[in-house]
Design a protein around this motif. Structure first.
Motif, PDB file in Angstrom:
ATOM      1  N   TYR A 136      49.350  42.073  50.753  1.00 31.07           N
ATOM      2  CA  TYR A 136      49.908  40.806  50.260  1.00 31.07           C
ATOM      3  C   TYR A 136      49.523  40.450  48.825  1.00 31.07           C
ATOM      4  N   LYS A 137      48.847  41.348  48.114  1.00 32.71           N
ATOM      5  CA  LYS A 137      48.335  41.014  46.774  1.00 32.71           C
ATOM      6  C   LYS A 137      49.409  40.427  45.866  1.00 32.71           C
ATOM      7  N   ASP A 138      50.594  41.017  45.863  1.00 33.57           N
ATOM      8  CA  ASP A 138      51.649  40.572  44.949  1.00 33.57           C
ATOM      9  C   ASP A 138      52.386  39.333  45.446  1.00 33.57           C
ATOM     10  N   ARG A 139      52.080  38.893  46.678  1.00 38.51           N
ATOM     11  CA  ARG A 139      52.805  37.747  47.258  1.00 38.51           C
ATOM     12  C   ARG A 139      51.914  36.532  47.460  1.00 38.51           C
ATOM     13  N   ILE A 140      50.635  36.638  47.057  1.00 36.77           N
ATOM     14  CA  ILE A 140      49.659  35.587  47.369  1.00 36.77           C
ATOM     15  C   ILE A 140      50.159  34.216  46.940  1.00 36.77           C
ATOM     16  N   PHE A 141      50.672  34.133  45.705  1.00 34.85           N
ATOM     17  CA  PHE A 141      51.039  32.825  45.156  1.00 34.85           C
ATOM     18  C   PHE A 141      52.559  32.594  45.171  1.00 34.85           C
ATOM     19  N   GLY A 142      53.252  33.339  46.033  1.00 35.79           N
ATOM     20  CA  GLY A 142      54.699  33.163  46.131  1.00 35.79           C
ATOM     21  C   GLY A 142      55.065  31.932  46.953  1.00 35.79           C
ATOM     22  N   LEU A 143      56.307  31.487  46.808  1.00 37.10           N
ATOM     23  CA  LEU A 143      56.800  30.307  47.524  1.00 37.10           C
ATOM     24  C   LEU A 143      57.096  30.674  48.973  1.00 37.10           C
ATOM     25  N   TYR A 144      56.545  29.846  49.892  1.00 40.95           N
ATOM     26  CA  TYR A 144      56.748  30.001  51.333  1.00 40.95           C
ATOM     27  C   TYR A 144      56.246  31.347  51.847  1.00 40.95           C
ATOM     28  N   GLN A 145      55.110  31.806  51.285  1.00 45.11           N
ATOM     29  CA  GLN A 145      54.495  33.038  51.759  1.00 45.11           C
ATOM     30  C   GLN A 145      53.390  32.686  52.754  1.00 45.11           C
ATOM     31  N   ARG A 146      53.452  33.316  53.933  1.00 40.20           N
ATOM     32  CA  ARG A 146      52.463  33.044  54.980  1.00 40.20           C
ATOM     33  C   ARG A 146      51.785  34.366  55.355  1.00 40.20           C
ATOM     34  N   PHE A 147      50.447  34.283  55.563  1.00 37.50           N
ATOM     35  CA  PHE A 147      49.672  35.494  55.837  1.00 37.50           C
ATOM     36  C   PHE A 147      48.946  35.430  57.182  1.00 37.50           C
ATOM     37  N   HIS A 148      49.092  34.293  57.881  1.00 37.39           N
ATOM     38  CA  HIS A 148      48.487  34.126  59.208  1.00 37.39           C
ATOM     39  C   HIS A 148      49.473  33.373  60.098  1.00 37.39           C
ATOM     40  N   ASP A 149      49.352  33.582  61.412  1.00 34.12           N
ATOM     41  CA  ASP A 149      50.266  32.944  62.377  1.00 34.12           C
ATOM     42  C   ASP A 149      49.748  31.572  62.769  1.00 34.12           C
TER      43      ASP A 149
ATOM     44  N   GLY B  94      46.000  27.663  32.405  1.00 32.42           N
ATOM     45  CA  GLY B  94      44.899  28.386  33.022  1.00 32.42           C
ATOM     46  C   GLY B  94      45.370  29.608  33.786  1.00 32.42           C
ATOM     47  N   GLU B  95      44.447  30.235  34.503  1.00 35.88           N
ATOM     48  CA  GLU B  95      44.757  31.414  35.304  1.00 35.88           C
ATOM     49  C   GLU B  95      44.032  31.318  36.635  1.00 35.88           C
ATOM     50  N   ILE B  96      44.595  31.982  37.648  1.00 40.04           N
ATOM     51  CA  ILE B  96      43.937  32.037  38.958  1.00 40.04           C
ATOM     52  C   ILE B  96      44.013  33.462  39.477  1.00 40.04           C
ATOM     53  N   ASP B  97      42.935  33.912  40.082  1.00 42.47           N
ATOM     54  CA  ASP B  97      42.886  35.243  40.682  1.00 42.47           C
ATOM     55  C   ASP B  97      42.223  35.118  42.045  1.00 42.47           C
ATOM     56  N   VAL B  98      42.346  36.161  42.869  1.00 39.38           N
ATOM     57  CA  VAL B  98      41.815  36.085  44.224  1.00 39.38           C
ATOM     58  C   VAL B  98      41.110  37.389  44.577  1.00 39.38           C
ATOM     59  N   GLU B  99      40.004  37.264  45.304  1.00 42.54           N
ATOM     60  CA  GLU B  99      39.306  38.394  45.903  1.00 42.54           C
ATOM     61  C   GLU B  99      39.138  38.078  47.377  1.00 42.54           C
ATOM     62  N   SER B 100      39.470  39.032  48.238  1.00 44.28           N
ATOM     63  CA  SER B 100      39.409  38.731  49.670  1.00 44.28           C
ATOM     64  C   SER B 100      39.220  39.995  50.483  1.00 44.28           C
ATOM     65  N   GLU B 101      38.633  39.820  51.672  1.00 40.32           N
ATOM     66  CA  GLU B 101      38.447  40.912  52.614  1.00 40.32           C
ATOM     67  C   GLU B 101      38.668  40.358  54.013  1.00 40.32           C
ATOM     68  N   VAL B 102      39.469  41.052  54.791  1.00 37.62           N
ATOM     69  CA  VAL B 102      39.838  40.565  56.119  1.00 37.62           C
ATOM     70  C   VAL B 102      38.593  40.323  56.974  1.00 37.62           C
ATOM     71  N   ASP B 103      38.578  39.111  57.573  1.00 41.54           N
ATOM     72  CA  ASP B 103      37.511  38.654  58.480  1.00 41.54           C
ATOM     73  C   ASP B 103      36.148  38.500  57.789  1.00 41.54           C
ATOM     74  N   LYS B 104      36.154  38.460  56.455  1.00 41.48           N
ATOM     75  CA  LYS B 104      34.899  38.201  55.740  1.00 41.48           C
ATOM     76  C   LYS B 104      35.007  36.995  54.814  1.00 41.48           C
ATOM     77  N   GLY B 105      36.188  36.704  54.357  1.00 38.22           N
ATOM     78  CA  GLY B 105      36.343  35.518  53.523  1.00 38.22           C
ATOM     79  C   GLY B 105      37.154  35.782  52.263  1.00 38.22           C
ATOM     80  N   THR B 106      37.348  34.710  51.516  1.00 40.59           N
ATOM     81  CA  THR B 106      38.190  34.754  50.313  1.00 40.59           C
ATOM     82  C   THR B 106      37.516  33.987  49.179  1.00 40.59           C
ATOM     83  N   THR B 107      37.673  34.504  47.966  1.00 43.44           N
ATOM     84  CA  THR B 107      37.180  33.809  46.770  1.00 43.44           C
ATOM     85  C   THR B 107      38.342  33.648  45.793  1.00 43.44           C
ATOM     86  N   PHE B 108      38.615  32.408  45.406  1.00 47.80           N
ATOM     87  CA  PHE B 108      39.605  32.119  44.376  1.00 47.80           C
ATOM     88  C   PHE B 108      38.854  31.858  43.063  1.00 47.80           C
TER      89      PHE B 108
END
Length: 609
Positions: free
Chosen positions: A555-568, A589-603
């Motif tokens: 989902y890296k390229d879709r993180i900040f897209g409109l109406y993008q969902r990554f969980h049910d 400004g700018e925003i970036d994301v680092e994330s790992e499944v079931d460990k957490g996310t950093t914006f």
């Protein structure tokens, strides 16, 4: 040999008979001479202070002195007065010894006559003057040697051992005088220069120069140019070396060589154009490049020709006038057409050492394709701008036209009394109608919010304290935070003040915080850590959670897209991160994301300087 020069002569002789004979010889040879007589050394010293004689005749056998000691006493009192020794046959060895210490001559009394004595006195006086001049010259030479601003080194010709060093050499090399006198020339040289210098200097007579590398005491390696010439010092065959430290000069020469080589390489490989140097008459003295504006030509075609001769008549005057302005100290950039091609010419002045402008540097580049691309780009930008305006207008119209019927539908829904509907099918239809109407209302509201953010490029910026804003956001959902036992840690000591829109910053922090709550892991208590750091780019804000995380590989390229969902999640609309990204971008400004499944996310949000 007679002379009429008026001389004052002091005769130190204790034998009256010998004195009478000497006086007669003097009077015959020097008729105007003033003769004084001293019978002892003590009397001689007294008379010397009174008469300051031009020459002294000294008998080595006196009542108060004998032998070489008598000479030393008189020479000490009259170091600059010529002394001639009067001796008997038995004292010739002592007389010879006195010559080594500076006596001008000696005469055996039995051989004395007017001619011998006159000659001895005359030559003694002249030799004394010559020696005085030589000594003065030596003193002057030593003064010039020791006070010369250039390092000077005197060394023995064969052994190369130093025997004299001046102060400049001591200061420049860092060795003391004592250390220098224990060294030889080769101790200063780089090993490979030792043999080279020996081969160059061997057997040479007179002045010559050589380039060497020398070591200073601290190990610094310097380039020197040493000029040497042969000299005799205290009877030893020596060389006198004058050292010029040319390290900086050689560095400058090397930089100049590298600069010239770089210029030549650049000019000869100049893409889509050429580089040229013009003199004051606008004649081409140098030209090189990959593209000359006249087809099938090379550098030799242009060299030593007038620069303006290579343009069409209607362009010549424009080129000439522009280049004349360069000689007034201006940089000029202008475009010239040649047939179907367009060239951009950049001209800058080149200055002589007296700061006068004596040349012009020309860079000519073919920009035909660039011009064509720029024209196409302008047309494309114009077309895209029109399309963007049309889409924005369409969005406004659509949202505006939907608001009225939506408002009516929402009003109807509120007025409908579904309790009176008994038919199950009608009841189901009315329920679906209400849900669809509410979803459409939410969608229209989302669209309007996005349009407001996207078009609000001039949103007000102000200095904000992130600590206060974040505290207010947490307080607004404190009940939820307490209910979930959400652990929040913050660190803003490194940077806490940013220039941003207050409403946007509150919205961003609220979205990130509610997302951390919404997508927290059911297997552990939720945690959020927020902190800031100063960087070269600006202030960075890190917002970390220990939630479900996001699969960035998918989902890296879709993180900040409109109406993008990554969980049910039923309440997830996929709008929050899109709004966050839009608010940050519109503020520069700018925003970036680092994330790992079931460990957490950093914006990571960057607030630009």
């Amino acid at each position: 040999m007679l002379t009429t020069a008026p001389l004052t002569i002091l005769v130190i002789e204790d034998n009256p008979g010998d004195f009478i004979l000497v006086r007669e010889y003097i009077e015959e040879g020097f008729q105007q001479a003033k003769i004084s007589h001293a019978k002892s050394l003590k009397e001689a010293v007294y008379l010397f202070e009174e008469i300051h004689p031009d020459v002294i005749l000294l008998d080595l056998t006196l009542p108060d002195g004998i032998g070489i000691g008598s000479y030393h006493l008189i020479h000490t009192q009259a170091p600059h007065t010529p002394i001639i020794i009067l001796t008997g046959l038995g004292d010739t060895q002592t007389a010879l010894e006195s010559l080594k210490f500076g006596a001008q001559d000696y005469i055996v009394k039995d051989d004395c006559n007017t001619t011998v004595l006159s000659k001895s006195i005359y030559y003694g006086i002249e030799r004394s003057k010559t020696l005085a001049q030589i000594k003065a010259s030596e003193e002057q030479y030593k003064y010039l040697f020791y006070n010369n601003p250039l390092p000077m080194l005197a060394f023995e010709k064969e052994s190369k051992k130093f025997i004299m060093i001046n102060g400049s050499a001591i200061n420049h090399y860092g060795y003391s005088e004592e250390s220098f006198l224990d060294m030889n020339l080769h101790d200063l040289e780089v090993e490979k220069d030792v043999k080279a210098f020996a081969a160059q200097s061997n057997g040479k007579v007179g002045s010559y120069s050589t380039d060497l590398k020398h070591h200073k005491k601290d190990g610094t390696l310097i380039d020197v140019e040493m000029s040497t010439h042969d000299i005799v010092i205290e009877g030893r065959h020596c060389c006198l070396g004058v050292v010029h430290d040319v390290t900086e000069r050689n560095k400058a020469k090397e930089k100049l060589r590298e600069s010239e080589q770089m210029f030549r390489t650049i000019s000869e490989n100049f893409p889509n154009g050429a580089v040229a140097i013009l003199d004051t008459a606008l004649n081409i003295s140098y030209i090189a490049g990959k593209d000359f504006h006249i087809p099938n030509s090379d550098a030799s075609y242009f060299i030593n020709t007038h620069f303006t001769d290579h343009f069409h008549p209607e362009e010549k005057e424009k080129v000439r006038q522009s280049l004349l302005e360069v000689f007034e100290g201006h940089n000029k950039v202008f475009e010239i057409r040649y047939n179907d091609s367009i060239y951009m010419i950049s001209a800058v002045p080149l200055f002589d050492t007296d700061q006068s402008i004596n040349k012009i540097l020309i860079a000519s580049q073919n920009i035909t394709e660039q011009k064509k691309n720029e024209k196409e780009k302008e047309l494309l930008i114009e077309e895209l701008t029109q399309i963007n305006n049309d889409l924005r207008q369409f969005s406004y119209i659509t949202s505006h036209n939907l608001r009225a019927p939506l408002s009516n539908l929402l009003g109807i829904i509120k007025l409908l009394d579904t309790s009176t509907v008994t038919d199950p099918m009608n009841s189901l239809l009315l329920k679906n109608f209400e849900e669809c109407t509410l979803q459409l209302n939410d969608t229209v509201n989302d669209l309007i919010n996005v349009l407001i953010i996207k078009n609000n490029v001039n949103a007000k910026k102000e200095k904000l304290d992130i600590r206060n804003i974040f505290e207010r956001v947490v307080h607004s959902i404190q009940t939820t935070v307490d209910k979930l036992e959400l652990k929040i840690t913050s660190e803003f000591d490194d940077a806490y003040e940013v220039e941003f829109n207050k409403t946007y910053l509150e919205s961003i922090l609220l979205n990130l915080l509610t997302n951390a709550i919404k997508y927290s892991s059911p297997s552990r208590k939720p945690e959020v850590h927020i902190y800031t750091r100063h960087t070269n780019e600006g202030i960075k804000l890190y917002f970390s959670d220990n939630g479900l995380g996001i699969d960035l590989d998918r989902y890296k390229d879709r993180i900040f897209g409109l109406y993008q969902r990554f969980h049910d999640h039923a309440d997830s609309k996929g709008l929050g991160l899109y709004i966050v990204n839009s608010q940050i971008r519109v503020m520069g400004g700018e925003i970036d994301v680092e994330s790992e499944v079931d460990k957490g996310t950093t914006f990571i949000i960057t607030f630009k300087k």
